[in-house]
Motif scaffolding. Sequence first.
Motif, PDB file in Angstrom:
ATOM      1  N   LEU A   1       0.788  -1.110  -0.045  1.00  0.00           N
ATOM      2  CA  LEU A   1       0.049  -0.049  -0.127  1.00  0.00           C
ATOM      3  C   LEU A   1       0.791   1.206   0.055  1.00  0.00           C
ATOM      4  CD1 LEU A   1      -2.764   1.289   0.116  1.00  0.00           C
ATOM      5  CD2 LEU A   1      -2.521   0.902   2.830  1.00  0.00           C
ATOM      6  N   VAL A   2       0.480   2.042  -0.908  1.00  0.00           N
ATOM      7  CA  VAL A   2       1.194   3.502  -0.683  1.00  0.00           C
ATOM      8  C   VAL A   2       0.116   4.700  -0.609  1.00  0.00           C
ATOM      9  CG1 VAL A   2       2.537   5.323  -2.280  1.00  0.00           C
ATOM     10  CG2 VAL A   2       2.990   2.516  -2.518  1.00  0.00           C
ATOM     11  N   LEU A   3       0.448   5.516   0.444  1.00  0.00           N
ATOM     12  CA  LEU A   3      -0.353   6.628   0.991  1.00  0.00           C
ATOM     13  C   LEU A   3       0.487   7.868   0.511  1.00  0.00           C
ATOM     14  CD1 LEU A   3      -1.410   5.356   4.503  1.00  0.00           C
ATOM     15  CD2 LEU A   3      -2.500   4.725   2.224  1.00  0.00           C
ATOM     16  N   THR A   4      -0.136   8.824  -0.311  1.00  0.00           N
ATOM     17  CA  THR A   4       0.334   9.906  -0.610  1.00  0.00           C
ATOM     18  C   THR A   4      -0.417  11.463  -0.443  1.00  0.00           C
ATOM     19  OG1 THR A   4      -0.367   9.827  -3.047  1.00  0.00           O
ATOM     20  CG2 THR A   4       1.594   8.979  -2.542  1.00  0.00           C
ATOM     21  N   GLY A   5      -0.017  12.421  -0.513  1.00  0.00           N
ATOM     22  CA  GLY A   5      -0.775  13.495  -0.104  1.00  0.00           C
ATOM     23  C   GLY A   5      -0.760  14.769  -0.757  1.00  0.00           C
ATOM     24  N   HIS A   6      -0.459  14.949  -2.091  1.00  0.00           N
ATOM     25  CA  HIS A   6      -0.299  16.068  -2.559  1.00  0.00           C
ATOM     26  C   HIS A   6      -1.110  16.269  -3.736  1.00  0.00           C
ATOM     27  CE1 HIS A   6       2.112  19.481  -4.274  1.00  0.00           C
ATOM     28  NE2 HIS A   6       1.950  19.029  -5.460  1.00  0.00           N
ATOM     29  N   GLY A   7      -1.800  17.526  -3.980  1.00  0.00           N
ATOM     30  CA  GLY A   7      -2.712  17.559  -5.157  1.00  0.00           C
ATOM     31  C   GLY A   7      -3.939  18.028  -4.782  1.00  0.00           C
TER      32      GLY A   7
ATOM     33  N   GLU B   1      -0.352  -2.319 -10.889  1.00  0.00           N
ATOM     34  CA  GLU B   1       0.325  -3.777 -10.749  1.00  0.00           C
ATOM     35  C   GLU B   1      -0.549  -4.192  -9.601  1.00  0.00           C
ATOM     36  OE1 GLU B   1       2.255  -5.446 -13.043  1.00  0.00           O
ATOM     37  OE2 GLU B   1       1.908  -3.729 -14.198  1.00  0.00           O
ATOM     38  N   LYS B   2       0.178  -4.482  -8.423  1.00  0.00           N
ATOM     39  CA  LYS B   2      -0.394  -5.040  -7.310  1.00  0.00           C
ATOM     40  C   LYS B   2      -0.396  -4.145  -6.201  1.00  0.00           C
ATOM     41  CE  LYS B   2       0.977  -9.808  -8.726  1.00  0.00           C
ATOM     42  NZ  LYS B   2       1.601 -11.268  -8.021  1.00  0.00           N
ATOM     43  N   THR B   3      -0.111  -2.865  -6.456  1.00  0.00           N
ATOM     44  CA  THR B   3      -0.120  -2.155  -5.349  1.00  0.00           C
ATOM     45  C   THR B   3      -1.095  -0.967  -5.235  1.00  0.00           C
ATOM     46  OG1 THR B   3       2.411  -2.419  -5.333  1.00  0.00           O
ATOM     47  CG2 THR B   3       1.760  -0.378  -4.080  1.00  0.00           C
ATOM     48  N   PRO B   4      -1.907  -0.873  -4.419  1.00  0.00           N
ATOM     49  CA  PRO B   4      -2.850   0.188  -4.208  1.00  0.00           C
ATOM     50  C   PRO B   4      -2.098   1.631  -3.635  1.00  0.00           C
ATOM     51  CG  PRO B   4      -3.716  -1.754  -3.069  1.00  0.00           C
ATOM     52  CD  PRO B   4      -2.325  -1.743  -3.602  1.00  0.00           C
ATOM     53  N   ILE B   5      -2.303   2.638  -4.513  1.00  0.00           N
ATOM     54  CA  ILE B   5      -1.850   3.847  -4.136  1.00  0.00           C
ATOM     55  C   ILE B   5      -2.880   4.850  -3.870  1.00  0.00           C
ATOM     56  CG2 ILE B   5      -0.384   5.763  -5.109  1.00  0.00           C
ATOM     57  CD1 ILE B   5       0.774   3.582  -6.933  1.00  0.00           C
ATOM     58  N   ILE B   6      -3.036   5.455  -2.691  1.00  0.00           N
ATOM     59  CA  ILE B   6      -4.119   6.183  -2.274  1.00  0.00           C
ATOM     60  C   ILE B   6      -3.494   7.628  -1.969  1.00  0.00           C
ATOM     61  CG2 ILE B   6      -5.837   6.394  -0.807  1.00  0.00           C
ATOM     62  CD1 ILE B   6      -5.774   3.419  -0.381  1.00  0.00           C
ATOM     63  N   ASN B   7      -4.091   8.655  -2.636  1.00  0.00           N
ATOM     64  CA  ASN B   7      -3.848  10.182  -2.408  1.00  0.00           C
ATOM     65  C   ASN B   7      -5.260  10.714  -1.435  1.00  0.00           C
ATOM     66  OD1 ASN B   7      -2.052  12.130  -3.477  1.00  0.00           O
ATOM     67  ND2 ASN B   7      -3.739  13.242  -3.385  1.00  0.00           N
ATOM     68  N   ALA B   8      -4.597  11.498  -0.483  1.00  0.00           N
ATOM     69  CA  ALA B   8      -5.734  12.215   0.351  1.00  0.00           C
ATOM     70  C   ALA B   8      -5.877  13.778  -0.099  1.00  0.00           C
ATOM     71  CB  ALA B   8      -5.130  12.047   1.755  1.00  0.00           C
ATOM     72  N   GLY B   9      -7.087  14.059   0.183  1.00  0.00           N
ATOM     73  CA  GLY B   9      -7.435  15.448  -0.136  1.00  0.00           C
ATOM     74  C   GLY B   9      -6.834  16.311   1.040  1.00  0.00           C
ATOM     75  N   SER B  10      -7.406  17.637   0.689  1.00  0.00           N
ATOM     76  CA  SER B  10      -6.904  18.636   1.949  1.00  0.00           C
ATOM     77  C   SER B  10      -8.064  18.379   3.094  1.00  0.00           C
ATOM     78  CB  SER B  10      -6.920  19.918   1.397  1.00  0.00           C
ATOM     79  OG  SER B  10      -6.882  20.805   2.273  1.00  0.00           O
ATOM     80  N   ILE B  11      -7.714  18.320   4.156  1.00  0.00           N
ATOM     81  CA  ILE B  11      -8.517  18.034   5.384  1.00  0.00           C
ATOM     82  C   ILE B  11      -8.898  19.636   5.976  1.00  0.00           C
ATOM     83  CG2 ILE B  11      -6.507  18.343   7.090  1.00  0.00           C
ATOM     84  CD1 ILE B  11      -8.054  16.213   8.824  1.00  0.00           C
ATOM     85  N   SER B  12      -8.268  20.771   5.625  1.00  0.00           N
ATOM     86  CA  SER B  12      -8.888  21.862   6.323  1.00  0.00           C
ATOM     87  C   SER B  12      -8.182  23.075   5.462  1.00  0.00           C
ATOM     88  CB  SER B  12      -8.309  21.868   7.790  1.00  0.00           C
ATOM     89  OG  SER B  12      -7.111  21.900   7.752  1.00  0.00           O
ATOM     90  N   TRP B  13      -7.947  23.161   4.251  1.00  0.00           N
ATOM     91  CA  TRP B  13      -7.456  24.222   3.448  1.00  0.00           C
ATOM     92  C   TRP B  13      -8.369  24.430   2.454  1.00  0.00           C
ATOM     93  CZ3 TRP B  13      -4.174  27.835   4.306  1.00  0.00           C
ATOM     94  CH2 TRP B  13      -3.500  28.453   3.420  1.00  0.00           C
ATOM     95  N   GLU B  14      -8.851  25.683   2.339  1.00  0.00           N
ATOM     96  CA  GLU B  14      -9.910  25.909   1.339  1.00  0.00           C
ATOM     97  C   GLU B  14      -9.417  25.841   0.073  1.00  0.00           C
ATOM     98  OE1 GLU B  14     -12.933  29.784   0.762  1.00  0.00           O
ATOM     99  OE2 GLU B  14     -11.241  30.022   2.003  1.00  0.00           O
ATOM    100  N   LEU B  15      -8.097  26.023  -0.320  1.00  0.00           N
ATOM    101  CA  LEU B  15      -7.660  25.900  -1.557  1.00  0.00           C
ATOM    102  C   LEU B  15      -7.439  24.699  -1.964  1.00  0.00           C
ATOM    103  CD1 LEU B  15      -5.344  29.146  -1.884  1.00  0.00           C
ATOM    104  CD2 LEU B  15      -7.829  28.963  -2.370  1.00  0.00           C
TER     105      LEU B  15
END
Length: 508
Positions: free
Chosen positions: A429-435, A444-458
Motif C-alpha cells: 500500500l502507498v499513501l500520498t498527499g499532494h494535489g 500492478e499489485k500495489t494500491p496507491i491512495i492520495n488524500a485530499g485537503s483536510i482543512s485548506w480552502e484552496l
Amino acid sequence: MIRIAHISDTHVTGESAYKGYAYDLIVNEINRGDFDFVIHTGDVTNNGLREEYERASYELRKIRKPLVVVPGNHDVRNVGYALFERFIGPLNGVFEFEGGVVVWVDSTIPDLSDGRVGGHKFRWLKEKLEEYSDRRFKIVAAHHHLIPLPDTGRERNVLYNAGDVLDLLLRHGVTLYTCGHKHVPNVYRVEDLVVDNAGCASCRKTRRGDVNSYNVITLHDDGRVEVEVRRVTREVERREHRPVRPKLFVPRGKRLLRVVQVSESNVSDRAYFRRKVLENAIRTINERLNPDLVVHCGDVVDMGIERYYERAVEFYEKIRAEKLIVPGHNDITYLGHDLFTEYFGEPEVKEIGDFTFIPVVSAQYETPIGVVGRIGQRGLEKALLENSERFTVVVMHHNIVPIPRSRELGFLEDAGDVLRVLTRAGANLVLTGHGGNAFGVKVEKTPIINAGSISWELHRNPFGNSFNVIDVYRDMVVAFEVQATWGSGRLVGIWKTKGPFTPFRSSP
C-alpha cells in the motif's frame, strides 16, 4: 484474437539521428507477421519539416498493414501539425476493428514537449468512448505517457491533465492506452487498464544503453491483454494481464488494521485555513473512528515558521491514536526543515503487529516539486525487501500517479523510478498527499491512495475538505473518503491484496 504492432518515435530526418536500417528491420518483421493493424504513437518526424514529412510519408507506405498514426510533439514543431494532416492523416480519429475500436487523440502542444488532452479534445474523447461503449476492446492512443516511466531522467512532459484522462479511461472501461514519447518501453496495469509505452523504433536517442524496439499487443478472446517488447537484438520481454473478475469483493474475517490518512491541513492564521473544520475532523477521528494509526502525508503547516508549528502541535496533540507524520513542501519552507524535526521529530519506520509503515521524505526546499533520489530509492527498496513477509505501507507527500483536477506540477522528479521500486519490490500500500484531491488506483499489485485537503480552502475536491479511512482485512484493502465537516463518506476503492496476516487486535 487481435494482434497489433505498436511502433513509436521513428524521428525520420535526413540527419544521422535517424536509423533507417532499424526501421526497415522492424517493418519487415511486421509485414511478415500476422498483425491485424499497426499503431504509430507519434514523433514520426524529428522537426516537423516538409522534407521530413515527404520522406516519412514514403517510409510509412512500406508498412503493408492497416495503419493508425498519432502526432507527436516533434511532429508539430515548425507548424508541422498542418503538414501532418497533409502528408499523413487526421490529428484525431477513430479506427474500428472486429470487436473493438481505436480512438486516437492529438495530445501535443505546438512547440512544447509537454502534452495535454484538454478542452474540446477531452470532450470529444469522452463522446467517442460513450459512442463505442458497447465494444469489447476499447483502445485509446496518444503520444504522451499517462503514468510516470522508469529510466527517463527527470519526470516531465507527462500530460498536464493526466489525472483527468486516467480517470476518464477507467470510468469508461478502456482496455488499453498506447503511447510513446520517452523512448522507453514499459507496461503497467492500472486497475483493468493496460498502459503500454513503446520505445523508439528508429532513433539513436535510446536510454540507459537500450536498443530500438517495438511492441506486440495481443488481445485474447477471454479478455487477456499480452504485450511483448521486441528489440532489434531479438530480445523479447512478455507481460500478460487478466481482467479482474468478479468486480465485487467481500472481506473475509475481522478487520486487522484501520488507518486514518490526512494531508494538507496547512495550519496558519490565514483565511484559507479552516480551523473549525480541522477541529471537527479531529473530533470525528477520536470519537467515531478509533484508528490504529493516523498518517499525515505532509503540508501540516502553510509555511515553515514557528508560530504555525506551535498551532499545529496544539491541534495534532489532541488526536489520541498513534501518529506518523511526513513533511510536505510547505512544511520545510523558511526555517521549516529544522522546525519540523523539533516539533514532530524525524519520520521513522513504525511497526504495528504484522504491518510496517515506511516513511519517505520527498519534499525539497522552496519548491512543490519533490524527489526521492537514487540513494533514497535504494533505501526504500532495501526496506521493502527486508519486510517482504510483512504488510508494507509506504507513506510520502508527493503523488506518484496523476490526480484528477490537478495540473501535474507536483510530480516527483524521479516518479517513474520510484514507482518501479514500489511495484517491483512489492509495496502492499502507498499513501500520498499532494494535489488537493482524494484518488486511489491499483498499479500492478500495489494500491496507491492520495488524500485530499483536510482543512485548506484552496483544494480541488468537489467533495470538499476530507480525509481517508483505510481498513485492511486479510485479503483486501478498503478505502473511504470522509467529508471533514459533515462526516459523510464515499468509497475511494476496494482492492485485493496479499495475506494472510495474524490479527494483532480484535476489531469489529
